[in-house]
Scaffold this motif. Structure first.
Motif, PDB file in Angstrom:
ATOM      1  N   LEU A 136      26.129  65.862  37.523  1.00  0.00           N
ATOM      2  CA  LEU A 136      27.018  65.804  38.776  1.00  0.00           C
ATOM      3  C   LEU A 136      28.659  65.705  38.316  1.00  0.00           C
ATOM      4  CD1 LEU A 136      26.834  64.600  41.890  1.00  0.00           C
ATOM      5  CD2 LEU A 136      27.094  62.447  41.177  1.00  0.00           C
ATOM      6  N   PRO A 137      29.544  66.242  38.708  1.00  0.00           N
ATOM      7  CA  PRO A 137      30.892  66.177  38.263  1.00  0.00           C
ATOM      8  C   PRO A 137      31.393  64.461  38.790  1.00  0.00           C
ATOM      9  CG  PRO A 137      30.671  68.216  39.625  1.00  0.00           C
ATOM     10  CD  PRO A 137      29.654  67.418  39.771  1.00  0.00           C
ATOM     11  N   LEU A 138      31.884  63.893  37.792  1.00  0.00           N
ATOM     12  CA  LEU A 138      32.342  62.450  38.175  1.00  0.00           C
ATOM     13  C   LEU A 138      33.465  62.114  37.269  1.00  0.00           C
ATOM     14  CD1 LEU A 138      31.294  60.045  39.902  1.00  0.00           C
ATOM     15  CD2 LEU A 138      30.332  59.217  37.669  1.00  0.00           C
ATOM     16  N   ASP A 139      34.602  61.509  37.788  1.00  0.00           N
ATOM     17  CA  ASP A 139      35.489  60.622  36.731  1.00  0.00           C
ATOM     18  C   ASP A 139      36.096  59.659  37.766  1.00  0.00           C
ATOM     19  OD1 ASP A 139      37.510  61.790  38.696  1.00  0.00           O
ATOM     20  OD2 ASP A 139      38.082  63.298  37.198  1.00  0.00           O
ATOM     21  N   GLU A 140      36.919  58.768  37.076  1.00  0.00           N
ATOM     22  CA  GLU A 140      37.394  57.758  37.700  1.00  0.00           C
ATOM     23  C   GLU A 140      37.828  58.034  39.272  1.00  0.00           C
ATOM     24  OE1 GLU A 140      37.578  57.937  34.491  1.00  0.00           O
ATOM     25  OE2 GLU A 140      37.233  55.977  33.536  1.00  0.00           O
ATOM     26  N   GLY A 141      38.601  59.103  39.218  1.00  0.00           N
ATOM     27  CA  GLY A 141      39.193  59.384  40.417  1.00  0.00           C
ATOM     28  C   GLY A 141      38.256  59.288  41.712  1.00  0.00           C
ATOM     29  N   ASP A 142      37.031  59.672  41.377  1.00  0.00           N
ATOM     30  CA  ASP A 142      36.062  59.668  42.388  1.00  0.00           C
ATOM     31  C   ASP A 142      35.751  58.233  42.969  1.00  0.00           C
ATOM     32  OD1 ASP A 142      35.252  62.342  42.567  1.00  0.00           O
ATOM     33  OD2 ASP A 142      34.435  62.249  40.344  1.00  0.00           O
ATOM     34  N   LEU A 143      36.174  57.269  42.256  1.00  0.00           N
ATOM     35  CA  LEU A 143      36.091  55.952  42.515  1.00  0.00           C
ATOM     36  C   LEU A 143      36.969  55.322  43.178  1.00  0.00           C
ATOM     37  CD1 LEU A 143      34.541  54.812  39.038  1.00  0.00           C
ATOM     38  CD2 LEU A 143      33.304  55.984  40.946  1.00  0.00           C
ATOM     39  N   ALA A 144      38.208  55.661  43.120  1.00  0.00           N
ATOM     40  CA  ALA A 144      39.286  55.277  43.652  1.00  0.00           C
ATOM     41  C   ALA A 144      39.496  55.043  45.062  1.00  0.00           C
ATOM     42  CB  ALA A 144      40.681  55.971  43.068  1.00  0.00           C
ATOM     43  N   PRO A 145      39.154  56.207  45.751  1.00  0.00           N
ATOM     44  CA  PRO A 145      39.504  55.770  47.392  1.00  0.00           C
ATOM     45  C   PRO A 145      38.503  54.782  48.055  1.00  0.00           C
ATOM     46  CG  PRO A 145      38.967  58.500  46.816  1.00  0.00           C
ATOM     47  CD  PRO A 145      38.507  57.329  45.649  1.00  0.00           C
ATOM     48  N   ASP A 146      37.424  54.740  47.593  1.00  0.00           N
ATOM     49  CA  ASP A 146      36.727  53.488  48.346  1.00  0.00           C
ATOM     50  C   ASP A 146      37.107  52.351  47.475  1.00  0.00           C
ATOM     51  OD1 ASP A 146      35.214  55.007  50.258  1.00  0.00           O
ATOM     52  OD2 ASP A 146      33.390  55.360  48.851  1.00  0.00           O
ATOM     53  N   LEU A 147      37.446  52.229  46.432  1.00  0.00           N
ATOM     54  CA  LEU A 147      37.951  50.963  45.945  1.00  0.00           C
ATOM     55  C   LEU A 147      39.216  50.526  46.697  1.00  0.00           C
ATOM     56  CD1 LEU A 147      37.589  51.201  42.157  1.00  0.00           C
ATOM     57  CD2 LEU A 147      36.395  49.586  43.785  1.00  0.00           C
ATOM     58  N   ALA A 148      40.004  51.401  47.000  1.00  0.00           N
ATOM     59  CA  ALA A 148      41.222  51.252  47.758  1.00  0.00           C
ATOM     60  C   ALA A 148      40.956  50.692  49.300  1.00  0.00           C
ATOM     61  CB  ALA A 148      42.203  52.535  47.959  1.00  0.00           C
TER      62      ALA A 148
ATOM     63  N   ALA B 268      30.129  54.641  45.427  1.00  0.00           N
ATOM     64  CA  ALA B 268      30.983  56.262  45.205  1.00  0.00           C
ATOM     65  C   ALA B 268      30.165  56.958  44.595  1.00  0.00           C
ATOM     66  CB  ALA B 268      32.356  55.715  44.752  1.00  0.00           C
ATOM     67  N   ILE B 269      29.442  56.476  43.645  1.00  0.00           N
ATOM     68  CA  ILE B 269      28.764  57.635  42.836  1.00  0.00           C
ATOM     69  C   ILE B 269      27.470  57.980  43.794  1.00  0.00           C
ATOM     70  CG2 ILE B 269      27.131  57.896  40.775  1.00  0.00           C
ATOM     71  CD1 ILE B 269      29.012  55.578  39.395  1.00  0.00           C
ATOM     72  N   ALA B 270      26.976  57.326  44.469  1.00  0.00           N
ATOM     73  CA  ALA B 270      25.593  57.543  45.311  1.00  0.00           C
ATOM     74  C   ALA B 270      26.333  58.326  46.270  1.00  0.00           C
ATOM     75  CB  ALA B 270      25.183  56.292  45.892  1.00  0.00           C
ATOM     76  N   LYS B 271      27.364  58.245  46.811  1.00  0.00           N
ATOM     77  CA  LYS B 271      27.908  59.253  47.972  1.00  0.00           C
ATOM     78  C   LYS B 271      28.125  60.641  47.476  1.00  0.00           C
ATOM     79  CE  LYS B 271      30.564  56.024  50.841  1.00  0.00           C
ATOM     80  NZ  LYS B 271      32.127  55.788  51.076  1.00  0.00           N
ATOM     81  N   LYS B 272      28.609  60.666  46.101  1.00  0.00           N
ATOM     82  CA  LYS B 272      28.790  61.965  45.671  1.00  0.00           C
ATOM     83  C   LYS B 272      27.640  62.732  45.470  1.00  0.00           C
ATOM     84  CE  LYS B 272      32.200  64.445  43.024  1.00  0.00           C
ATOM     85  NZ  LYS B 272      33.271  64.303  42.095  1.00  0.00           N
ATOM     86  N   LEU B 273      26.586  61.899  44.756  1.00  0.00           N
ATOM     87  CA  LEU B 273      25.163  62.604  44.460  1.00  0.00           C
ATOM     88  C   LEU B 273      24.755  63.100  45.863  1.00  0.00           C
ATOM     89  CD1 LEU B 273      22.780  63.111  42.706  1.00  0.00           C
ATOM     90  CD2 LEU B 273      22.023  60.741  43.248  1.00  0.00           C
TER      91      LEU B 273
END
Lengths: 363, 363, 363, 363
Positions: free
Chosen positions: A34-46, A139-144
């Motif tokens: 699964l493609p993943l980096d910190e940028g994937d976590l940012a929107p929901d954290l915001a 955020a990881i679960a959503k991406k998966l």
């Protein structure tokens, strides 16, 4: 005792207190690739972050997540993903004066009874601060879910006080939700919610509400009878969030006053592997198994217990006292609750999608 | 995949279908020394049994449980307790004609999607028949809770259709609950509920409602943040029961319209290890941990999906059809739901009492 | 506390004591669609059964299993499979005279210390009687592994006393194993084992040995680092069996005296998805993950603790006493251990095959 | 899928790869009130650390742990304890040239088969680097066991190659173990081990051995039949460590050649709640439950697979190749294995001590 893990296969474990140095989450069981980096976590954290609008607390939490493991060259490796978020704005002096008081509506007393000791700064593990870990895992679960199963999870505010929004769970979009700081996609209701929240804030009080989360594109067949029915697992997920006092799906408590002939959803003729119902009072789950219709859940969120206006209470010796919780608190938890609710729904669905994968029939 | 176990330490595992030869439950983790025999299981099984009154289905299920292990000379030994209940009145011919139809509101279609095959007789594992195992495990849990911790679990019908009972959760007694077949301790409301249920039955229809379960004497300190909060585990427990569409505790969804200053319960000065609150909008749990106040939960139960009146539906090929579910079904699930709800609450509390025991502070 | 379940997805839960009315097993998590009936359980039960030859105890246990759920029209439905085996030859009078003595090598004393009470008849849950449930679950696991993944699990006796057999784990067949009551596929060694066992039996004594279990056709990739490595889970599985004092795989303890240059297995050039090694000192697992080479495990099984010859011991008051364990006991556990060892290996592999299925990479 | 957690109540979850930025461990379920700070973690980390003597790899890992949660004012709070250890000496260039080769005896190929991708730097999650997390959790478990139950866990090297030490598990002390870098308390054997390890190092090779771990003061009654027997859980714990090919307790594989009359340990008359046996061939566990005698386990540890001398192998395309694993590797894993083995034994005992606490008989 060991209550900080969630999920059987997509297993989320969290640690961290309100005013400690960091929050940590380990997501074990995310498949590799699964493609993943910190940028994937940012929107929901915001979206979860305090201080994002006048409707929320003015605390500042930059919430810069660092992925420590489980990702190599931009993709998950299948090994556990650890993410740390350092705390920065821990003004523990705010809490010094209330260390010896039991705040009404808070877990101060129940923590003392359970553990015999307690970090009085900001509620420790009972604070909403711990949800930063949930939102990361979510955020990881959503991406998966999106990449592997075409599932989309979206939450919004359905009610604040007596302001109830009109929303079509099948059609609502993220843009509509994010259009106002109320995170309510019904513009007219959103405006009234904002006014109401502003009013209670000025009144040094707080207000409750209801959030709704919808999951669209969930394939039929998720959920494991009889104890791990999808409705039970989703209910547990949402009820584990701070301030949630109730959960319902589909028609929910509205079913109490209906007759069977009114409540049963009518099947529409068509491809039996993609059956739809005319209405969705069953909220996308029958027998605790997803039906392919949108899953629709609602959570009742209580008014913030921390209010600036003075309240009578007791101290840790059980003597009468008065308290005014100063700190910086949300007058209404709902707008920031939305990403938390989405996260818990997504984590649960990711876990059950993996279980579903394991259980495919033997040919 | 492996969804038939509940609990970490007081672990209940069940098996058995609606029309199979037997239901089986294994309770693993009951401490040794508890007096137990089949007689302890009988009262709740009788309350769960179909055919107990005109308000319920007329199916007969003698439900004679046999304890196969884990008890020696009238006391538990600490090894797993297996109990079997043979089925006797399995009239599977009733179901032959509907094997190729998807019953509205039932899990027929979602089971087909999940498993690729299905025992069409009586709903298989989606039937309320499986709750016989839960009620047995619940009777053991209740006995453990009473003997070891002085905890009492009691349920009752709070609402049927638009008839809402007045009940004081702190004072209600089993005798009051069992005084009428409605299992509602408010006599006036009970009478109206009975009339309403009789009306919908004659109308070949069904009706929903709300059950309430109270646990009294629960010590402060049960529940394991952050995912295994007591509220989350109790919510999961109740939502795992058939036909439950929502769960709330304390003020529940009513919190949505309250302000913090209205919702916070006021502590009464006194012994800090036995603090009480003036009101109980928090339903006996704060931060997901029991406070020592009564735990009060409500479950929304939908109207029975199986109704005798004809309904449009589709067959397993997705073609339009009509169905009239004959069999023998409850016009209202609530009276028989009460012991099921009590069982799930008791099992959850027994599990958390054991976890609490393990986690006592180190001196 | 809750130690009677095994497996995360293919979850086996057992109950039943040596001299109780029945043993019960629930297999939760077997995928739907697998052909299954009682006939599938019979062969391994017959291999486990006491009284099958002069080498074993002469107790009679007909072991007629009854499938109570989870199977419809000859195929698994995906719901939990419960199987019950009634006990028939429970001569508890044999045990009356030893109820107040602690049998050397038995768990009588440790059970008393743990539970405070104990069913003295035949060792209760510490007896090998409970393995009847494991063998049933193992037969289901074997059938699943064979049908769904082409995996074959086979055990045999490798050593009895100082008689060590020569066996090629890649080539040995069930017919060779079953050719003699010793269940050792090396005919010359089998003959010597039989003579040795007969000698110790006449000597009113018992003898230990080593069993080997091989799993062939296991795809590369099973096992979940770091705690649920396949070697760790298989080791736990075998060590959970009565009388097992040690487990090794591949070269095992023999690695202690080897150098790395001697121990490393050399890869043979070829299709990288089907790599083989010249030798198999790694026993089919590297990094706790299956490599595609045969998995080879050995379990050390102690001599039966129950021996007819008199032994000094103490009674339950700690006073010196003498005991002669009469009853009917195996002079050597190994022949009957073989199906138990196979069962635990098969259950573990079935569980990990399901976990592997869930974890396939995201494309 | 979710294999990075260990324990039911004392639950350890780890994350981190060999050459990633950090290793993380969350210990959930440690009771509140235990004194704890980073200083408690240092001694065992120092014993595990590479570069501590000429016998070990010369890599430098300062291993400075930071406690991020679960401790307040020097005592555990009962909430999860997260600890992070940053990596500092990650010379990933060492591994560049072997990224396309399958190292013999390593998990490179099995990881590729399982995950479809792999971080080639240093073995990722298959490297012994991950044991830093285990040693931290083990130090917490040891402290809990000592403070709460008076249990002491101690390991040492029992064998290297054909050098076998004489050790009395009841009497050996930490000072004796730490007296030489061989971590073998028999001085004469230690000297020969050191000479042997030096010889294989100069020979660009490696050597295997056996470690022994003893737990003294364990109360009778720990372990949960039938699958979570203490022997099974301890065996799983040790087998989950890198390079372990076998585990035995008490007489272990030696039981294969004994008769029952030789193997049964004789009870010594005395207080029945503190019974001792004359010998300890049962290794402190009967029926999978602790007896109160010292628990004695041995683990077979293979020779380091990474050796500097050239070996034939294949590349990731399956073609013949040659490899010389340069990096910095231990010529013998045993000295550094000792704290790892102790850690896993301590974690397992802590978990079972909590389970034991939960399961005390009902009066």
């Amino acid at each position: 005792m060991a209550g900080s893990s969630f999920g059987l296969l997509f297993r989320v474990t969290t640690a961290g207190e309100s005013h400690g140095p960091a929050n940590v989450v380990i997501v074990d069981g995310c498949p590799p690739g699964l493609p993943l980096d910190e940028g994937d976590l940012a929107p929901d954290l915001a979206r979860r972050r305090p201080g994002q609008s006048k409707l929320t607390t003015q605390r500042k939490e930059p919430d810069a997540p660092e992925i420590l493991s489980g990702v190599h060259e931009g993709r998950t490796t299948g090994t556990p993903i650890a993410v740390i978020v350092r705390s920065e704005d821990a003004r523990s002096r705010d809490y010094a004066k209330i260390a010896e008081l039991y705040r009404p509506g808070h877990a101060d007393h129940s923590y003392d009874m359970k553990y015999g000791r307690r970090d009085p700064r900001g509620g420790g593990r009972a604070s909403a601060r711990e949800t930063v870990s949930r939102v990361i895992a979510g955020a990881i679960a959503k991406k998966l879910l999106r990449a592997a199963a075409g599932v989309e999870v979206l939450g919004y505010v359905r009610q604040v006080g007596d302001v109830v929004a009109e929303v079509d769970p099948e059609a609502v979009t993220l843009a509509e939700v994010e259009a106002t700081p109320a995170r309510c996609p019904d513009p007219e209701a959103a405006a009234r919610m904002i006014a109401l929240i502003d009013e209670v804030r000025r009144d040094r009080d707080s207000i409750g509400g209801v959030a709704e989360v919808v999951a669209r594109g969930v394939p039929a067949g998720l959920g494991e009878p009889v104890f791990d029915k999808l409705k039970a697992e989703l209910g547990r997920a949402l009820l584990s969030l701070p301030a949630v006092l109730g959960v319902e799906y589909g028609i929910g408590f509205g079913a109490a006053t209906l007759r069977g002939s009114q409540n049963n959803d009518r099947y529409l003729p068509g491809d039996p592997t993609r059956l739809r119902t005319e209405s969705n009072r069953h909220g996308g789950m029958l027998g605790g198994i997803s039906t392919g219709m949108p899953i629709v859940l609602r959570a009742a969120v209580k008014p913030t217990s921390s209010i600036p206006r003075p309240q009578p209470t007791v101290n840790t010796r059980g003597e009468a006292a008065e308290i005014a919780v100063e700190g910086r608190h949300d007058p209404c938890l709902l707008p920031r609750f939305v990403p938390m609710g989405e996260a818990m729904v997504a984590i649960t669905l990711a876990d059950h999608w993996l279980r579903w994968r394991a259980g495919r029939p033997i040919e």
